[in-house]
Design a protein around this motif. Structure first.
Motif, PDB file in Angstrom:
ATOM      1  N   ALA A 352       0.873  -1.179   0.000  1.00  0.00           N
ATOM      2  CA  ALA A 352       0.000   0.000   0.000  1.00  0.00           C
ATOM      3  C   ALA A 352       0.906   1.223   0.000  1.00  0.00           C
ATOM      4  O   ALA A 352       1.085   1.899   1.008  1.00  0.00           O
ATOM      5  N   ALA A 353       1.524   1.492  -1.146  1.00  0.00           N
ATOM      6  CA  ALA A 353       2.506   2.565  -1.228  1.00  0.00           C
ATOM      7  C   ALA A 353       1.827   3.922  -1.226  1.00  0.00           C
ATOM      8  O   ALA A 353       0.760   4.107  -1.815  1.00  0.00           O
ATOM      9  N   ALA A 354       2.449   4.867  -0.567  1.00  0.00           N
ATOM     10  CA  ALA A 354       1.979   6.244  -0.529  1.00  0.00           C
ATOM     11  C   ALA A 354       3.194   7.150  -0.369  1.00  0.00           C
ATOM     12  O   ALA A 354       4.281   6.702  -0.002  1.00  0.00           O
ATOM     13  N   THR A 355       3.009   8.434  -0.670  1.00  0.00           N
ATOM     14  CA  THR A 355       4.104   9.383  -0.552  1.00  0.00           C
ATOM     15  C   THR A 355       4.342   9.717   0.919  1.00  0.00           C
ATOM     16  O   THR A 355       3.418  10.117   1.635  1.00  0.00           O
ATOM     17  N   ALA A 395       3.702   0.756   6.766  1.00  0.00           N
ATOM     18  CA  ALA A 395       3.809  -0.356   7.717  1.00  0.00           C
ATOM     19  C   ALA A 395       5.004  -1.245   7.391  1.00  0.00           C
ATOM     20  O   ALA A 395       5.753  -1.668   8.282  1.00  0.00           O
ATOM     21  N   ARG A 396       5.195  -1.532   6.103  1.00  0.00           N
ATOM     22  CA  ARG A 396       6.331  -2.381   5.711  1.00  0.00           C
ATOM     23  C   ARG A 396       7.656  -1.660   5.973  1.00  0.00           C
ATOM     24  O   ARG A 396       8.643  -2.287   6.358  1.00  0.00           O
ATOM     25  N   PHE A 397       7.675  -0.345   5.733  1.00  0.00           N
ATOM     26  CA  PHE A 397       8.894   0.408   6.000  1.00  0.00           C
ATOM     27  C   PHE A 397       9.245   0.364   7.482  1.00  0.00           C
ATOM     28  O   PHE A 397      10.413   0.173   7.863  1.00  0.00           O
ATOM     29  N   GLU A 398       8.242   0.537   8.346  1.00  0.00           N
ATOM     30  CA  GLU A 398       8.508   0.476   9.776  1.00  0.00           C
ATOM     31  C   GLU A 398       9.012  -0.897  10.187  1.00  0.00           C
ATOM     32  O   GLU A 398       9.923  -1.022  11.016  1.00  0.00           O
ATOM     33  N   ALA A 399       8.434  -1.944   9.589  1.00  0.00           N
ATOM     34  CA  ALA A 399       8.887  -3.302   9.908  1.00  0.00           C
ATOM     35  C   ALA A 399      10.335  -3.510   9.467  1.00  0.00           C
ATOM     36  O   ALA A 399      11.144  -4.117  10.179  1.00  0.00           O
TER      37      ALA A 399
END
Length: 645
Positions: A352-355, A395-399
């Protein structure tokens, strides 16, 4: 009567005999022209050597002025008169020059003129000795021209530094190539020791002296290494040192040839780096494909188990078996999480990519990171101002960031410093992995821990590879980070040395702006469903799920059969199809054909691969026109999609 009985004058007779023998000796010499001149320079005697060199008989030349043997330019310049004047004033004249024979040809002569004086000092003439040294002069001239050509050749070479050294290593000559490569003019280096071109560490280690000693002992020394120019800059050189000895074997010096191979060395290093990067990319791609395929098949197995558990749980609510089913459900959920981790590495997870602004994400996530680091870890944040935005799944970046922090913490068992640094960077094509040229945001997580040896670094991104004790790690942390960043269009670089810590840098493409991905799932509700699935176990579970919800179920083993059923039956309201099926028709092709024939039909596509990865692989368009459900699906997942549609 004459009573004088003394013998004849014996001294006079002896002198006369000696003069006769001397005249005979001079007359017989043929390798030298030996003749007499009177005080004005006229020839008064002539020997056989003079006749052979100059071609004149004695009767042709006696009484002639000796200047006739000179070339016109020398006569016009008064050279014969100056020669006599020098001999008269200094007692001797010696010189070399062109002389002319009787036939007009020239020869190169060595000339000696000595004045002849009486005992009281009166000048009575000159003795003149001439030798034809044309052959010697020609040989010397040829040697001179050869040496000149060689000097021009050496001086004309600009790609190599060519120069000579004395036996002690002092520079005795210098060519243009040496000046171009090393930056010194000839006057700056002649007479100085060649060790000045070596680095400080090489001079301290005695490298120049070893080079001379090796060349002296073995005749040659060849090496490569860093050298220093006049301006202090360094270049990488290939150098050859040859010993030069005379005919007796005595060392008279060294010939030194140096070439600047910095560009070739850098090109070779770049090629090796590119090869290693290609090999690493191919290896990771192969592992990713294998991992993704395993995860897909594992999802199918979990789909069977998940559906079976839901059906049994619906049929036996509140029973003792329900507790067992709950345990099975938890195991299935853990298996589903594992497959998601594998798909993350394989770059096949739905994003769920976003800027986002990475500084903002890190700031919001900082408390979690500090708790994960523990009390022994000191955090240092170096956030660049005006950082560019990136398109990333929050969420994936934080993980991924949490994984890196936990790894860094584990690499510092006794505590240490953990630095997080963000920077805007501009990369050239291929500067980092296979990333194209452009603007990127770099996030670096740097620890002061144990570092990694080369063999561990080479496998750091491989799934299930870990150096931690059994039960302390799955080996999926860095592989998840790598897969997520690669799927987001970036790359990950590890810089580490044993005992010197590790720095892991994430590169993500900078973007102007971006919005969240829209799933675009259409609504659905139906009473008759056609299920197209080639796996019998998955098909059975899917049928049970839909029948549990009260649907009338039709089945087809592949897309071709399903399309035939849709062409014959207009009462089917829902198509539930697997994506990957045999016999030449995929679930997507089936869905598109069904949509053309039945525009009002509600369609759900199921797959063990996530939608984003499939869209990338298919290359034909967007899946968003159809509802999409990932395997393993649960009864609640199917019901939610049905309610939404």
């Amino acid at each position: 009567m004459n009573t004088d009985t003394s013998p004849p004058d014996s001294e006079g007779s002896l002198a006369t005999g000696l003069e006769q023998r001397f005249d005979l000796l001079v007359a017989s010499i043929t390798d030298y022209a030996i003749y007499m001149l009177d005080p004005e320079g006229y020839v008064s005697s002539w020997n056989a050597g003079a006749q052979r060199f100059k071609g004149y008989q004695a009767d042709e030349i006696i009484g002639q002025h000796f200047s006739r043997f000179y070339v016109d330019t020398d006569r016009a310049a008064g050279l014969p008169q100056r020669a006599l004047a020098t001999a008269r004033a200094e007692g001797r004249f010696e010189g070399e020059g062109w002389r002319v024979r009787k036939d007009g040809t020239r020869f190169w002569a060595n000339v000696v003129i000595d004045p002849i004086r009486t005992p009281d000092g009166a000048l009575v003439g000159y003795a003149k000795i001439t030798r034809d040294i044309t052959d010697r002069r020609n040989a010397e001239e040829e040697l001179r021209q050869s040496e000149q050509r060689f000097r021009l050749l050496v001086q004309g070479v600009t790609d190599y530094a060519l120069y000579m050294l004395s036996p002690e290593g002092k520079i005795s000559n210098w060519n243009q190539g040496a000046q171009r490569i090393k930056g010194y003019g000839q006057e700056e280096v002649i007479g100085t020791h060649f060790r000045r071109f070596f680095t400080d560490e090489d001079r301290a280690g005695g490298v120049p002296e070893r080079a001379l000693e090796t060349a002296r002992r073995e005749g040659r020394f060849e090496s490569e290494g860093w050298r220093v120019r006049r301006d202090g800059s360094r270049f990488y050189a290939h150098a050859v040192l040859d010993a030069i000895r005379d005919e007796g074997g005595t060392l008279i010096g060294f010939a030194k040839i140096t070439r600047d191979i910095t560009a070739q060395r850098e090109a070779a290093a770049s090629l090796e780096q590119t090869r290693n990067a290609l090999f690493q990319a191919q290896k990771m791609e192969a592992i990713g494909q294998l991992t993704g395929g395993i995860a897909h098949d594992f999802n199918n197995l979990l789909a069977v188990l998940s559906g079976g558990v839901d059906i049994l749980h619906a049929q036996q609510p509140g029973s003792t078996a329900a507790r067992v089913l709950d345990s099975m459900r938890r195991a299935i959920d853990r298996g589903a999480l594992l497959t998601q981790q594998l798909l993350s590495f394989a770059r096949q997870q739905p994003l769920a990519a976003a800027t986002h602004q990475i500084n903002t994400l890190i700031g919001a996530f900082e408390p979690v990171l500090r708790r994960a680091g523990g009390p022994q870890v000191s955090f240092l944040f170096e956030m660049a101002p005006r950082l560019a935005s990136v398109s990333v799944d929050e969420a994936r970046f934080e993980a991924a960031l949490l994984n890196l922090v936990v790894n860094a913490r584990d690499a510092m068992p006794d505590g240490g410093t953990l630095a997080l640094e963000t920077r805007n960077v501009v990369l050239a094509a291929g500067q980092v992995g296979a990333l194209p040229a452009g603007q990127y945001v770099r996030l670096t997580v740097r620890d002061s821990g144990t570092g990694m040896p080369p063999d561990v670094l080479a496998r750091a991104f491989e799934p299930f590879f870990t150096t931690k004790p059994v039960g302390k790690g799955t080996g999926l942390g860095l592989s998840q980070v790598y897969g997520f960043i690669a799927q987001s269009g970036g790359d990950v670089v590890i810089d580490t040395k044993p005992g010197q810590g590790t720095a892991i840098s994430i590169y993500l493409p900078a973007v102007e702006e971006a919005g969240p991905l829209d799933a675009g799932l259409p609504p659905l509700h139906s009473e008759r469903v056609l299920i197209a699935e080639d796996d019998p176990l998955v098909m059975a579970v899917a049928c049970e799920l839909f029948e549990t919800m009260g649907y009338e179920v039709l089945t087809a083993p592949d897309g071709v059969v399903a399309l035939g059923m849709l062409e014959r039956d207009d009462t089917i309201d829902v198509l539930f199809t697997d994506l990957m099926m045999p016999n030449g028709m995929t679930g997507l092709e089936l869905a598109r054909a069904a949509r053309k024939r039945h525009p009002a039909m509600k369609i759900i596509i199921a797959s063990g691969y996530p939608q984003a990865a499939l869209r990338h692989e298919d290359g034909e368009g967007d899946f968003a026109e159809f509802a999409f459900i990932g395997k393993p699906y649960r009864l609640a997942d199917v019901a939610r999609h049905l309610r939404a549609i």
